[in-house]
Design a protein around this motif. Sequence first.
Motif: not given
Length: 488
Positions: A1, A38-39, A41, A67-68, A184, A188, A192, A241, A483
Amino acid sequence: MRKLVVVNNPKDWDLDVEDVEVVDAQRYLTDPAYTEIKSARIFNLCRSYKYQSSGYYVSLLAEARGHRAIPNVTTIQDLKSQTIVRAITDEINESIQKSLSKLKSKNFTLSIYFGQNVAKQYEKLSKQLHDLFQAPLLRAQFVYNKEWILESINPIPVNEVPEHHLRDLYKFARAYFARNRFSNNRINKKIYDLAILVNPADSDPPSNDKAIQNFMEAAETLGFYTELITKEDYRRLSEFDALFIRETTSVNHHTYRFARRAHADGLVVIDDPVSILRCTNKVYLAELLTKAKVPIPKSMIIHRDNCNKVVEELGLPCVLKKPDSSFSQGVVKVKTEEELAEQLNEMLAESDLIIGQEFTPTDFDWRIGVLDKQPLYACKYFMAKDHWQIYNWEGKKKDISGNFETVPFEQVPFFVLHTALKAANLIGDGLYGVDVKEIDGKAYVIEVNDNPNIDYGVEDKFLKKDLYLTILKSIKRRIDNQKKLELS
């Protein structure tokens, strides 16, 4: 992310942090490359979050892109409302008074950088305010009028941080980004991230230790990174999530604050804040079920103007319920007019409305578990020894609760199952436990619980580990669907 610090001018952020990219707001808003991520912060350090400013749009479009954003749009809106600020911070009033008690002035400004302040004595208060309003840089203004009052809390434009604070600001920022919260490597490895909210000090939690272990094992098999969190981890919600609450819920409680914040941040939440609001207030439930013609014991909403009619309407003995009662607490049976008057005076002093119901004794209550508007499990909860309720909190420790019997659905009367589903489906599509009394071939709903017990050896006795897996599959499906909507 990916982690992006977004600023109006890159010169505003003269700090190099590993794995953190610095991007100017215009580029984030207009460059298609950032739309395709796609992902991510997004740490929004724009100079202003004013409506329709670039800072506002950074958080708004981050949400649209999946995105967060920190702060998110909900936090930005909360900061603008003095009413919301007062309501949200009311629970930390004791901490405010204690932290500022030694000040001699009538005004005080607290600068909060990534949850910290340059003065050690304000560390706890700074963390609490950052937990409630998750923005990187905040300025809280207090005034003294008999007690300290939070007059306002606003974002600090990054270019307005005093030069003599920059060294501390960068130190706090490095510590903030260095924590595992944004690692990260961890993210990964799993599809979730799931947080399960528990209270280790709770003597009677909605799930016992073995059940929690089973939930975690089920989550792992579905590809979740799963972590148990407590009320101290409020600031970490944006890491996850989904949030699964396995602590007894209440509106005037941190569980509701967790559910509300998680929902606002776009997490999948069980129990969601709407379900908590609806289920934990017996006045609301009585009105809702009556309007939908769901059978309940004869009931009345009692207030000061009609409390003299209780005996006429319900007879004696009858049952009185505080609006926020749960697990048999705040529920009393009164046998005489003297007891009735005493309890009414006590309860109406706390709430303008309470619930009264006719006394309907049975040997057991049905508990029908419901998830996604479908039956999940069925149990018989028998009354505690020599008591009229499932729980007897004043009894001996071994007699606090009655026995149970887990039952396959084919052994549950159709009218019980049908009535329970109708009641639960009025609330939503979450996880509920519906308590039903079976009397003379009819079913009467006692209450709908948003936070039903799932205990090892009780509710899972028939389905075993499939019970846990079913709940976790529902959470995963909700995330997947969310999503898809974000990407469509």
